[in-house]
Design an enzyme around this catalytic site. Sequence first.
Site, PDB file in Angstrom:
ATOM      1  N   GLU A  46       0.947  -1.329   0.066  1.00  0.00           N
ATOM      2  CA  GLU A  46      -0.018   0.072   0.042  1.00  0.00           C
ATOM      3  C   GLU A  46       0.755   1.240  -0.049  1.00  0.00           C
ATOM      4  OE1 GLU A  46      -1.418   2.962   3.083  1.00  0.00           O
ATOM      5  OE2 GLU A  46      -2.113   0.800   3.798  1.00  0.00           O
ATOM      6  N   HIS A  47       1.875   1.180   0.750  1.00  0.00           N
ATOM      7  CA  HIS A  47       2.801   2.462   0.906  1.00  0.00           C
ATOM      8  C   HIS A  47       3.460   2.498  -0.476  1.00  0.00           C
ATOM      9  CE1 HIS A  47       3.551   3.847   5.186  1.00  0.00           C
ATOM     10  NE2 HIS A  47       2.540   3.227   5.169  1.00  0.00           N
ATOM     11  N   GLU A  65       7.002   3.749  11.980  1.00  0.00           N
ATOM     12  CA  GLU A  65       5.745   3.460  12.156  1.00  0.00           C
ATOM     13  C   GLU A  65       5.469   2.314  13.054  1.00  0.00           C
ATOM     14  OE1 GLU A  65       1.384   3.087   9.936  1.00  0.00           O
ATOM     15  OE2 GLU A  65       3.147   2.853   8.808  1.00  0.00           O
TER      16      GLU A  65
END
Length: 404
Positions: free
Chosen positions: A49-50, A126
């Site tokens: 997704e990133h 993160e």
Amino acid sequence: MIETYTLSNGVRIVLERVPTVRSVSIGIWLFTGSRNETEDENGVSHFLEHMLFKGTKNRNAQEIAEAFDSIGGYVNAFTAKEYTCYYARVLDTYKDYALEILSDMFFNSLLLEEELEREKKVIIEEIKMYEDTPDDHVHDLLSQAFFGNHELGRSILGTENRLKAMTRDTLIDYMEKYYTPQNTVISVAGNVDDLFIKEIEKWFSHFKREESEIVRTKPNPQFQAIKKEKEIEQAHLCLGFQGLPADDDALMSLLLINSALGTGMSSRLFQEVREKRGLAYSVYSYHHSYVDSGMLGIYAGTTKAQLPELIETIESIISDLLKNGISEQELNNKKEKLKGNILLSLESTSSRMSRNGRNELLLKKHRTLDDIIEEIDKVDLEKTEETIRHIFNGKRAEAIIVPR
């Protein structure tokens, strides 16, 4: 009115026209998330997704960001346990432009090695940030305690070691298996006309990829207890109880019970734990539904010394629910609250797009507002009592992070 279309290659389109607004929300939904990962792949859905924001054949990462900023639009993505979504919200005059950029990201991302290594560092930060936020991290521990070694028990972010071991081939193999036409839904809500269907067809009708058999094993709740110590000021508690899958007939009853138990200032948890006893600043309940299972969770944060009293108070609230159920007045109040929440969400094209995309993936059906209101009104005290007994059946999972 919600309209559905299926392209010849299997890509599904869900369209909700809202001619009274000037915005359009577009989401590309994939029926894959952390649940579809092997243990070694854990975190690959989120990593991919990133990476779709990190450059295509036509734009680099900065140009993707600037493309939306320059039109006053918004673009983002998220990964969940069972699905992934790439979405944008723009003025209706820029809807074609936004769709073209999203399509470019979806089909033409380069997944360059140097970008992979750079983004690994970002996601590792993160993960560390998440672990340093105990009121978030404790929910991951609860999933682990509730679902055990099942895929639903794993973190969406993955782990630092597994992330470091991933290669470009890891992402490509995963994409080849799960980013397929049959697994893709384009959800659109806002001020659009029939021409926009043609625009979607232009970008997605060429999408060809061999379908893979996707097997999802139903979880068997483990009801374990996990306790961690950290250098923090407050203890964080999560309790997990048996929930319901997304298509269960009793789900509306559960949502009303959850509202009475722990959503909002009038809920039992808020009133007893915070207002009457002053045991916590933050206390609430929530429910997660999956295609074949669900979990109801309760969260609260308090001092280490007050933790036993907090647990005892929550247990007494649950005991009262089991013994006396909820009153007719309470049920009616929660029905009106739920109706109000649904009606207010209709003012947002993003909310409409998200609801429709998720419903198409998990349920493959869409209900009108009248249908939903009718289903809410049908819930009676007998149904809530039956659902309460199902949820609070004497088994629970626990996750606690306490100060050292």
